[in-house]
Design a protein around this motif. Sequence first.
Motif, PDB file in Angstrom:
ATOM      1  N   ALA A  12     -14.945 -44.580  -6.641  1.00  0.00           N
ATOM      2  CA  ALA A  12     -15.614 -45.825  -7.007  1.00  0.00           C
ATOM      3  C   ALA A  12     -17.026 -45.828  -6.446  1.00  0.00           C
ATOM      4  CB  ALA A  12     -14.813 -47.022  -6.495  1.00  0.00           C
ATOM      5  N   GLU A  13     -17.801 -46.826  -6.856  1.00  0.00           N
ATOM      6  CA  GLU A  13     -19.174 -46.956  -6.395  1.00  0.00           C
ATOM      7  C   GLU A  13     -19.305 -48.229  -5.572  1.00  0.00           C
ATOM      8  OE1 GLU A  13     -23.609 -46.406  -8.311  1.00  0.00           O
ATOM      9  OE2 GLU A  13     -22.129 -47.565  -9.442  1.00  0.00           O
ATOM     10  N   VAL A  14     -20.111 -48.156  -4.517  1.00  0.00           N
ATOM     11  CA  VAL A  14     -20.347 -49.327  -3.680  1.00  0.00           C
ATOM     12  C   VAL A  14     -21.845 -49.550  -3.541  1.00  0.00           C
ATOM     13  CG1 VAL A  14     -20.083 -47.900  -1.601  1.00  0.00           C
ATOM     14  CG2 VAL A  14     -19.987 -50.373  -1.398  1.00  0.00           C
TER      15      VAL A  14
ATOM     16  N   ALA B 229     -22.853 -37.191   2.866  1.00  0.00           N
ATOM     17  CA  ALA B 229     -21.608 -36.756   3.493  1.00  0.00           C
ATOM     18  C   ALA B 229     -20.435 -37.622   3.034  1.00  0.00           C
ATOM     19  CB  ALA B 229     -21.751 -36.818   5.016  1.00  0.00           C
ATOM     20  N   PHE B 230     -20.671 -38.917   2.910  1.00  0.00           N
ATOM     21  CA  PHE B 230     -19.620 -39.840   2.455  1.00  0.00           C
ATOM     22  C   PHE B 230     -19.166 -39.496   1.044  1.00  0.00           C
ATOM     23  CE2 PHE B 230     -18.760 -43.896   0.161  1.00  0.00           C
ATOM     24  CZ  PHE B 230     -17.576 -44.251   0.802  1.00  0.00           C
ATOM     25  N   GLU B 231     -20.110 -39.239   0.177  1.00  0.00           N
ATOM     26  CA  GLU B 231     -19.767 -38.891  -1.203  1.00  0.00           C
ATOM     27  C   GLU B 231     -19.025 -37.562  -1.271  1.00  0.00           C
ATOM     28  OE1 GLU B 231     -23.347 -39.120  -3.509  1.00  0.00           O
ATOM     29  OE2 GLU B 231     -23.642 -41.248  -3.056  1.00  0.00           O
ATOM     30  N   ARG B 232     -19.457 -36.615  -0.435  1.00  0.00           N
ATOM     31  CA  ARG B 232     -18.790 -35.309  -0.408  1.00  0.00           C
ATOM     32  C   ARG B 232     -17.365 -35.428   0.130  1.00  0.00           C
ATOM     33  NH1 ARG B 232     -21.726 -32.925   3.429  1.00  0.00           N
ATOM     34  NH2 ARG B 232     -20.146 -33.463   4.976  1.00  0.00           N
ATOM     35  N   ASP B 233     -17.173 -36.236   1.150  1.00  0.00           N
ATOM     36  CA  ASP B 233     -15.882 -36.310   1.835  1.00  0.00           C
ATOM     37  C   ASP B 233     -14.885 -37.239   1.159  1.00  0.00           C
ATOM     38  OD1 ASP B 233     -16.957 -34.587   3.684  1.00  0.00           O
ATOM     39  OD2 ASP B 233     -17.336 -36.121   5.207  1.00  0.00           O
ATOM     40  N   THR B 234     -15.369 -38.253   0.428  1.00  0.00           N
ATOM     41  CA  THR B 234     -14.457 -39.249  -0.140  1.00  0.00           C
ATOM     42  C   THR B 234     -14.450 -39.285  -1.670  1.00  0.00           C
ATOM     43  OG1 THR B 234     -16.081 -41.055  -0.217  1.00  0.00           O
ATOM     44  CG2 THR B 234     -14.911 -40.709   1.878  1.00  0.00           C
TER      45      THR B 234
ATOM     46  N   ALA C 200     -13.957 -48.730  -2.249  1.00  0.00           N
ATOM     47  CA  ALA C 200     -15.055 -47.874  -1.786  1.00  0.00           C
ATOM     48  C   ALA C 200     -15.876 -48.570  -0.705  1.00  0.00           C
ATOM     49  CB  ALA C 200     -15.950 -47.492  -2.962  1.00  0.00           C
ATOM     50  N   ALA C 201     -15.979 -49.889  -0.782  1.00  0.00           N
ATOM     51  CA  ALA C 201     -16.727 -50.650   0.226  1.00  0.00           C
ATOM     52  C   ALA C 201     -16.027 -50.568   1.577  1.00  0.00           C
ATOM     53  CB  ALA C 201     -16.880 -52.099  -0.220  1.00  0.00           C
ATOM     54  N   ALA C 202     -14.723 -50.773   1.586  1.00  0.00           N
ATOM     55  CA  ALA C 202     -13.951 -50.673   2.824  1.00  0.00           C
ATOM     56  C   ALA C 202     -13.981 -49.240   3.356  1.00  0.00           C
ATOM     57  CB  ALA C 202     -12.512 -51.127   2.580  1.00  0.00           C
TER      58      ALA C 202
END
Length: 246
Positions: free
Chosen positions: A21-23, A41-46, A222-224
């Motif tokens: 999802a997108e936040v 890093a967040f996009e790569r990891d999640t 995705a926000a959480a």
Amino acid sequence: MKLNQLITLFGFLCLAEASAAEVHVAVAANFAGPIEKIAAAFERDTGHKLSVAVGSTGKFYAQIHAGAPFEVLLAADDETPKKLVGEGIAIAASEFTYARGTLVLWSAKPGLIDAHGAVLKNGTYAHLAICNPKLAPYGLAAVETMKALGLYESLKPKLVEAENIAQTYQFTATGNAELGFVALSQVIPLGSKTHYWVVPENLHTPIQQDAVLLKKGEANPAAAAFLKYLRGEAARAVILSYGYRI
């Protein structure tokens, strides 16, 4: 590859796409450098995506009230998230301090800054850049510093007011202002070739930067996930590398 393996792989891909999802995140301008690395890093990891807007905390507050689609706020203070919680626009339990900022006096001109900030009183310069103290906590901290040093009234004619800390840095970096009160996080990437005075924290209100989940992001996983990631080791390492304290 066999048919059943293809079906399984396709199922995994569909599941991954469905769960990603997108936040939409509003980020204080002083945190522009760290958020770029943390977002990647967040996009790569999640697998989730960050849509990041960078600006002054005061303007974001007004935009959130006007209906801007932000789901998370990374403020440059702790007061704005608390106000949003009190107004029923943000989730109280989600608020936490993600960084403590450091104010510095900086110049792009070599040799102008001394170890004790005496240049403010004794130096020869025409312009001193600060960000709008009504909108940006770093600007307020700069004003408080000058007042604590007893220099505010005498320096008023030299002040060049920027909209946010990013613009303050730009004014100083280009030499339009010989001196500027900026964030330590902005000058650390310049390395040992730059010189600055770290303003003692007892000269101004501590710059405690809080993050908060806005009501618009309450139903977005995705926000959480992003707020959880921001508290994790990978994000904390990036934050510390930019001179923040946690």
